[in-house]
Design a protein around this motif. Structure first.
Motif, short mmCIF file in Angstrom:
data_model
loop_
_atom_site.label_atom_id
_atom_site.label_comp_id
_atom_site.label_asym_id
_atom_site.label_seq_id
_atom_site.Cartn_x
_atom_site.Cartn_y
_atom_site.Cartn_z
N PRO A 111 0.82 -1.21 0.00
CA PRO A 111 0.00 0.00 0.00
C PRO A 111 0.86 1.27 0.00
O PRO A 111 1.95 1.29 0.57
N VAL A 112 0.36 2.31 -0.66
CA VAL A 112 0.98 3.64 -0.79
C VAL A 112 2.39 3.59 -1.39
O VAL A 112 3.19 4.49 -1.18
N GLY A 153 6.20 6.35 -7.63
CA GLY A 153 6.55 5.44 -6.56
C GLY A 153 6.94 6.18 -5.30
O GLY A 153 7.59 7.23 -5.36
N ARG A 154 6.55 5.64 -4.17
CA ARG A 154 6.91 6.22 -2.87
C ARG A 154 7.72 5.21 -2.08
O ARG A 154 7.49 4.01 -2.12
N ALA A 160 9.76 8.81 -4.68
CA ALA A 160 11.12 8.32 -4.91
C ALA A 160 11.35 7.77 -6.31
O ALA A 160 12.49 7.46 -6.66
N GLY A 161 10.30 7.63 -7.11
CA GLY A 161 10.49 7.06 -8.44
C GLY A 161 9.32 7.38 -9.34
O GLY A 161 8.24 7.78 -8.89
N GLY A 187 14.26 -1.92 -4.06
CA GLY A 187 13.12 -2.67 -4.58
C GLY A 187 12.02 -1.85 -5.23
O GLY A 187 11.04 -2.41 -5.72
N LEU A 188 12.17 -0.51 -5.26
CA LEU A 188 11.09 0.30 -5.80
C LEU A 188 10.90 0.09 -7.30
O LEU A 188 9.77 0.08 -7.79
N ALA A 189 11.98 -0.08 -8.04
CA ALA A 189 11.86 -0.28 -9.49
C ALA A 189 11.04 -1.53 -9.78
O ALA A 189 10.18 -1.54 -10.68
#
Length: 241
Positions: A111-112, A153-154, A160-161, A187-189
């Motif tokens: 989430p978020v 992306g958060r 952050a992305g 891991g955001l990508a």
């Protein structure tokens, strides 16, 4: 579903990342754009060409204020050799990847973590600009046909992305995936790629696709780890002016 060929992915690039102008000139397609993006500024051979056809494309690009740039696709070894003989150098060898939507759309991000946003927010623009993706490429996103979106992306309670994704035929293609320098390797990508796959499936796509330079070792490792398959390659030849 029919697995996307490399030839199809060349067309998907054109469909999801369009140049500001494109014209047929003899055996060539000439793409004109001032964004700095090679994908929308390169000439391609649509018919059989010889060395004597090259000046026609060169002249058209120079008249438009562009440095002559050619996209060399699979099966074009003769054109590649002719350009090399004229002094053109290789620029940005690229890998093309594809995967069924089901390969990536397995688990939604936490989430978020990811939000669908169109048009992109200023904070996304700032993340892209920090990564060298400026107004010219934002203009490409703006003129791309729908379905399209961006994902923000958060991470660590802050933006952050960001990434752009568009659909052409049954393929969604990722462009301009950028993670802030301070937030990489967390891991955001991968979360954004999975979120993009869910969005793409909801918008008629059967496959996720993308193009990335062979020199981007981290990106190639990420896409392989997500189960994406190398479909083909291309590179550019540019005149060193």
């Amino acid at each position: 579903m029919t697995w996307p060929t490399v030839k199809k992915l060349y067309a998907v690039i054109d469909g999801t990342w369009p140049s500001s102008a494109k014209q047929a000139l003899g055996p060539w397609t000439i793409r004109l754009d001032n964004s700095g993006s090679s994908r929308v500024s390169a000439a391609t051979a649509e018919l059989s060409v010889t060395d004597t056809d090259i000046p026609q494309a060169e002249e058209a690009m120079r008249e438009a204020g562009q440095t002559p740039l050619f996209m060399i696709r699979e099966g074009e070894a003769s054109l590649d050799a002719d350009l090399a003989a004229r002094g053109y150098v290789i620029k940005d060898p690229v890998n093309l990847y594809a995967a069924p939507i089901s390969t990536l759309a397995t688990k939604r991000p936490p989430p978020v973590t990811s939000f669908e946003v169109w048009p992109p927010l200023m904070v996304q623009v700032e993340i892209w600009e920090a990564g060298g993706i400026g107004k010219g490429r934002l203009a490409i996103m703006d003129r791309a046909r729908h379905p399209k979106t961006t994902l923000m992306g958060r991470l660590n309670d802050r933006p952050a992305g960001t990434v752009f994704v568009g659909v052409a035929a049954d393929c969604a293609m990722i462009h301009a995936l950028e993670i802030s320098a301070a937030d990489r390797r967390q891991g955001l990508a991968a979360h954004l790629m999975r979120a993009a796959a869910f969005w793409a499936g909801d918008n008629g796509a059967d496959y996720m696709t993308l193009a990335t330079t062979q020199a981007n070792v981290g990106a190639n490792a990420l896409y392989s780890s997500l189960g994406m398959t190398l479909v083909g390659q291309y590179h550019y030849r540019i005149f060193p002016e």
